[in-house]
Design an enzyme around this catalytic site. Structure first.
Site, PDB file in Angstrom:
ATOM      1  N   GLU A  60      41.443  41.568  27.421  1.00  0.00           N
ATOM      2  CA  GLU A  60      41.782  40.255  27.979  1.00  0.00           C
ATOM      3  C   GLU A  60      40.772  39.176  27.640  1.00  0.00           C
ATOM      4  O   GLU A  60      41.129  38.056  27.279  1.00  0.00           O
ATOM      5  CB  GLU A  60      41.940  40.329  29.509  1.00  0.00           C
ATOM      6  N   HIS A 129      45.807  45.167  42.367  1.00  0.00           N
ATOM      7  CA  HIS A 129      46.967  44.576  41.688  1.00  0.00           C
ATOM      8  C   HIS A 129      47.650  43.521  42.550  1.00  0.00           C
ATOM      9  O   HIS A 129      48.820  43.229  42.327  1.00  0.00           O
ATOM     10  CB  HIS A 129      47.981  45.660  41.302  1.00  0.00           C
TER      11      HIS A 129
END
Ligand SMILES: Cc1ncc(C[n+]2csc(CCOP(=O)(O)OP(=O)(O)O)c2C)c(N)n1
Lengths: 326, 339
Positions: A60, A129
């Site tokens: 990322e 998450h």
């Protein structure tokens, strides 16, 4: 006018912008061959090829940095990060580079990227998450932060974001991709600034953004059954925040509540209410209230998760409190 | 390729040395603030590599990017030295209009895309510049200069993988000066020879002495040819040394006098000057005159420009945060009713 799901609206914006400008590219994990975790780039790989719909490794920080570098040289990357939690790995390049390059270069360089990413709690995904993190981005000078809550805004704001010369953080929500709404058939742009009054009322102002707008609308329906007319504001943009629309509403309703899925400290609600105190203190007939997530990592357990995250019922009940009805 | 004038290269390196010395003095006079990282000792690397990048500048400027030790890379890449010095002074005329300072010199007009204070950050940015070059098919490449310490960041590994996978036209130039601030490379890095790490990413790489500019240029030439051919990235490692401490707040006490003196025996300016004198291309007197001319240019022109330039206006504090005149079609308040 077509009914589109939120994900279809985003997909259409991608498609139109890729077709409009050969310098537009999309990058992210699984967005190419697989068509995207939330189908947002479905079919585009076949249409535009692997050089414009780029499947990235799980890197990322660096693929976001690559997008930023490419944007400095004229490209217009739409960078998808599968979950905002993973965007933490890219914070360095987003906050230390993208947000500051225009400034550090004295206006001579720019990073026209869009970073799209879903946040929020969705079915027991647990702490790592379920982040929202809006505050991180809205607290950063040099970024624009937008949070569309309807398919129309998702479509029109993504198109605007791609053509904007500033880095735009585009906050989506995992539970909203299937939400349906009307989108005009003709090409439409929606502004990246300015809040929307999505329901008019006179008794109390309910302010939400992204998913929480929908809680506010549900709560407003329920309040209406009791003869209370709530005005609902969709912030749409978290940076900058449209204080003028909020002020006008409060001068009419004199009561206000801010609903958010983020935790309260140093959050969106704190910022909105600080602005309200500064702008319209004397117009208030009751203290402003925040409806927000508990200040805990989001738990896995279903009931705990529900307890951590507010919903329409919480907005309704808090509204009654602000109105002095309970 | 045009013939390279070695005397001009020597003058450039003399200029770069004096530029850094003079910015050191300006820092001591408190005219320059913040962190100041000087490049003295490493001149042959940026000068030699960028000279070769520019040698076949048929396409105009290629992209260059680096870390915080960036003054000389910026100037060699084409940024006006006056503006770089004015930036160190924080003036409105500076390369970054006084907003960036020593560690953030930018000059996009010559495709120098910045100095960055976060170690390792330029790796992906460089690969991104290269991605754009590949996409735009104008024959440009991107050159990324970074220290050896930066190779221990995650961005190094992630970027090398993608740069190799996607065959990006990027030249990585590792300036291995043996230290990351005060930590000698043996104490921070498992593989001392940096070029060996690239085998893991299937990127061709080589190591060269970095104090003789002609050696640097020769190595750079074939690396650049590889990158320009479309074969993907190349990684050049140069063994070099910085004479001063890491920054102004570091006197460099972790290095022995002997070690510094030994490296100074291999000074890039002296090596080239001696060679030119021995070849009869330059006399001792001409070399002295060159040094004096450079000194007076820096003192009288460069420094004077920085001293006399205006400060940025406080009223402009928020300028450059976002675009000045955004397109009202997509930016700017939603008027009236939304929804
Ligand atoms: C992400 C990050 N971590 C740590 C630092 C602090 N720091 C600044 S320079 C430096 C050493 C870098 O060494 P190297 O890459 O070899 O470059 P050199 O200074 O030798 O040119 C460190 C650790 C930083 N700026 N950014």
């Amino acid at each position: 006018m077509a009914e589109l799901a939120y994900w279809e609206a985003l997909r259409r914006a991608h498609d139109e912008e890729l077709a409009h400008d050969p310098l537009v590219i999309a990058m992210g994990e699984d967005i190419g061959v697989a068509g995207g975790t939330y189908k947002v780039t479905l079919g585009l790989y076949g249409k535009y090829g692997e050089e414009r719909i780029i499947d990235t490794p799980i890197s990322e920080n660096s693929y976001t940095g690559i997008g930023i570098g490419a944007s400095m040289a004229g490209m217009r990357p739409i960078i998808e990060i599968m979950s905002i939690n993973f965007a933490l790995l890219a914070l360095d390049t987003l906050i230390n580079a993208a947000a500051k390059i225009r400034y550090m270069s004295g206006g001579r360089a720019q990073c026209p990227i869009v970073m799209r990413t879903p946040g929020g709690t969705a079915h027991q995904l647990a702490a790592q998450h379920s982040a929202r993190l809006s505050r991180l981005f809205m607290g950063t000078p040099g970024l624009r932060v937008v949070t569309p809550s309807t398919p129309l805004d998702a479509y029109g704001m993504l198109k605007s974001a791609v053509r904007c010369n500033d880095p735009v953080i585009f906050l989506e929500h995992e539970s909203m991709y299937n939400l349906k709404g009307e989108v005009p058939d003709e090409e439409t742009f929606r502004p990246l600034e300015g809040a929307g009054v999505v329901r008019e009322g006179t008794d109390i102002t309910l302010i939400g953004y992204n998913y929480s707008v929908h809680w506010c609308l549900t709560a407003a329906d329920k309040l209406a059954q009791e003869g209370i007319h709530a005005e609902v504001i969709d912030l749409r943009s978290l940076k900058p925040i449209d204080r003028e629309t909020i002020r006008r509403s409060i001068e009419k309703t004199h009561r206000v509540l801010v609903a958010e899925e983020d935790e309260a400290p140093v959050g969106v609600g704190s910022e909105v209410i600080a602005g309200i105190i500064e702008d319209c203190f004397f117009a208030l007939d009751a203290q402003p209230v925040r409806v927000h997530a508990a200040d805990v990592p989001v738990p896995y357990n279903y009931s705990l998760e529900k307890a951590a995250i507010p919903d329409a019922k919480d907005v309704y009940q808090s509204a009654l409190k602000v109105l002095g009805k309970v | 390729m045009r013939k390279i004038d070695r005397k001009r290269l020597l003058r450039e390196m003399v200029f770069f040395r004096r530029f850094e010395d003079r910015s050191f003095e300006a820092y001591m006079e408190r005219k320059v603030g913040g962190f100041l990282h000087l490049y003295s000792g490493q001149e042959a690397v940026a000068t030699g590599v960028l000279e070769m990048v520019q040698a076949d500048r048929g396409v105009g400027f290629d992209y260059a990017i680096t870390g915080y030790r960036d003054h000389i890379h910026a100037i060699k890449a084409g940024a006006p030295a006056r503006e770089v010095m004015a930036e160190l002074y924080g003036k409105e005329t500076g390369s970054s209009r006084g907003r960036g300072g020593s560690m953030h010199i930018f000059d996009p007009s010559v495709r120098f895309m910045g100095g960055y204070a976060l170690v390792g950050q330029p790796f992906p940015l460089a690969a991104g510049l290269a991605l754009a070059c590949k996409h735009q098919k104008e024959g440009r490449i991107a050159v990324c200069f970074l220290g050896d310490g930066a190779n221990n960041q995650g961005t190094f590994h992630e970027t090398m993988n993608m740069a190799s996978l996607w065959k990006l036209p990027v030249l990585f130039v590792c300036e291995n000066n043996c230290y990351a601030i005060g930590t000698v490379i043996q104490r921070s890095t498992a593989v001392i020879d940096q070029y060996k790490r690239l085998e893991a990413y299937n990127i061709p790489a080589s190591q060269h002495p970095g104090q003789d500019i002609e050696v640097v240029m020769e190595a750079a030439q074939s690396a650049i040819a590889h990158v320009r051919s479309g074969a993907g990235p190349y990684f050049l490692e140069f063994l070099t040394y910085r004479y001063r401490g890491h920054s102004m707040s570091d006197a460099g006490a972790y290095r022995s006098k002997e070690e510094v003196a030994e490296w100074m025996q291999r000074d890039p300016i002296q090596i080239l000057a001696k060679r030119l004198i021995e070849a009869g291309e330059l006399t001792e007197e001409e070399f002295k005159a060159m040094e004096q001319a450079v000194q007076s240019e820096i003192d009288n022109d460069i420094i004077q420009f920085a001293e006399e330039s205006p400060e940025p206006k406080v009223a402009d504090l928020a300028k450059y945060v976002l675009e000045d005149n955004p397109d009202p079609r997509w930016i700017g308040p939603l008027q009236g009713q939304g929804g």
